[in-house]
Scaffold this motif. Sequence first.
Motif, PDB file in Angstrom:
ATOM      1  N   LEU A  96       8.933   9.815  -4.091  1.00  0.00           N
ATOM      2  CA  LEU A  96       9.776   9.374  -4.872  1.00  0.00           C
ATOM      3  C   LEU A  96      11.072  10.362  -4.220  1.00  0.00           C
ATOM      4  O   LEU A  96      12.331  10.229  -5.381  1.00  0.00           O
ATOM      5  N   SER A  97      10.967  10.962  -3.158  1.00  0.00           N
ATOM      6  CA  SER A  97      11.425  12.437  -3.063  1.00  0.00           C
ATOM      7  C   SER A  97      13.040  11.906  -2.742  1.00  0.00           C
ATOM      8  O   SER A  97      13.540  11.277  -2.126  1.00  0.00           O
ATOM      9  N   TYR A  98      13.956  13.149  -3.543  1.00  0.00           N
ATOM     10  CA  TYR A  98      15.337  13.304  -2.940  1.00  0.00           C
ATOM     11  C   TYR A  98      15.864  12.542  -3.232  1.00  0.00           C
ATOM     12  O   TYR A  98      17.254  11.609  -3.671  1.00  0.00           O
ATOM     13  N   ASN A  99      15.322  12.278  -4.922  1.00  0.00           N
ATOM     14  CA  ASN A  99      15.923  11.127  -6.312  1.00  0.00           C
ATOM     15  C   ASN A  99      16.786  12.327  -7.197  1.00  0.00           C
ATOM     16  O   ASN A  99      15.618  12.942  -7.567  1.00  0.00           O
ATOM     17  N   PRO A 100      17.725  11.461  -7.848  1.00  0.00           N
ATOM     18  CA  PRO A 100      17.558  13.033  -9.152  1.00  0.00           C
ATOM     19  C   PRO A 100      17.360  12.454 -10.528  1.00  0.00           C
ATOM     20  O   PRO A 100      17.547  11.572 -11.090  1.00  0.00           O
ATOM     21  N   ILE A 101      15.370  12.502 -10.111  1.00  0.00           N
ATOM     22  CA  ILE A 101      15.160  11.098 -11.500  1.00  0.00           C
ATOM     23  C   ILE A 101      15.280  12.645 -12.522  1.00  0.00           C
ATOM     24  O   ILE A 101      14.953  13.790 -12.267  1.00  0.00           O
ATOM     25  N   ILE A 130       0.810  -1.454   0.097  1.00  0.00           N
ATOM     26  CA  ILE A 130      -0.232  -0.254  -0.408  1.00  0.00           C
ATOM     27  C   ILE A 130       0.736   1.143  -0.112  1.00  0.00           C
ATOM     28  O   ILE A 130       0.305   2.459  -0.778  1.00  0.00           O
ATOM     29  N   GLU A 131       1.848   0.904   0.706  1.00  0.00           N
ATOM     30  CA  GLU A 131       2.909   2.089   0.853  1.00  0.00           C
ATOM     31  C   GLU A 131       4.556   2.127   0.403  1.00  0.00           C
ATOM     32  O   GLU A 131       4.977   0.775   0.935  1.00  0.00           O
ATOM     33  N   LEU A 132       4.681   2.536  -0.124  1.00  0.00           N
ATOM     34  CA  LEU A 132       5.970   2.228  -1.178  1.00  0.00           C
ATOM     35  C   LEU A 132       7.246   3.974  -1.512  1.00  0.00           C
ATOM     36  O   LEU A 132       7.009   5.157  -1.758  1.00  0.00           O
ATOM     37  N   ASN A 133       8.154   4.043  -0.011  1.00  0.00           N
ATOM     38  CA  ASN A 133       9.481   4.406  -0.245  1.00  0.00           C
ATOM     39  C   ASN A 133      10.074   4.627  -0.312  1.00  0.00           C
ATOM     40  O   ASN A 133      11.083   3.671   0.179  1.00  0.00           O
ATOM     41  N   ILE A 134      10.553   5.052  -1.204  1.00  0.00           N
ATOM     42  CA  ILE A 134      12.318   4.926  -2.050  1.00  0.00           C
ATOM     43  C   ILE A 134      12.237   5.903  -2.410  1.00  0.00           C
ATOM     44  O   ILE A 134      13.305   6.445  -3.030  1.00  0.00           O
TER      45      ILE A 134
END
Length: 85
Positions: free
Chosen positions: A35-40, A7-11
Amino acid sequence: GLVVNLIELNISHNNIEKLCEKMFYKLEKLTILDLSYNPIYLIEANSISYNQLLTNLFLNFKSVDQIFETKLFEFYFVNYTQSLK
């Protein structure tokens, strides 16, 4: 298995650079995706459009260079930009 019921995914903070098409396809029950703090730099079409129950999407928009719009992603982007005003 257990992953399809997620239900919740923190990556966040994982050096993820792009979201590929169907990346979260099997996670149909996903409601929160961080998906925060990823260099997307790239979000491919349909990378999250299969997640119909998704209600919270956390991205660091400063790092997103290219966005392929889907109806679902467009909804989040519009809500994000409106909340900045």
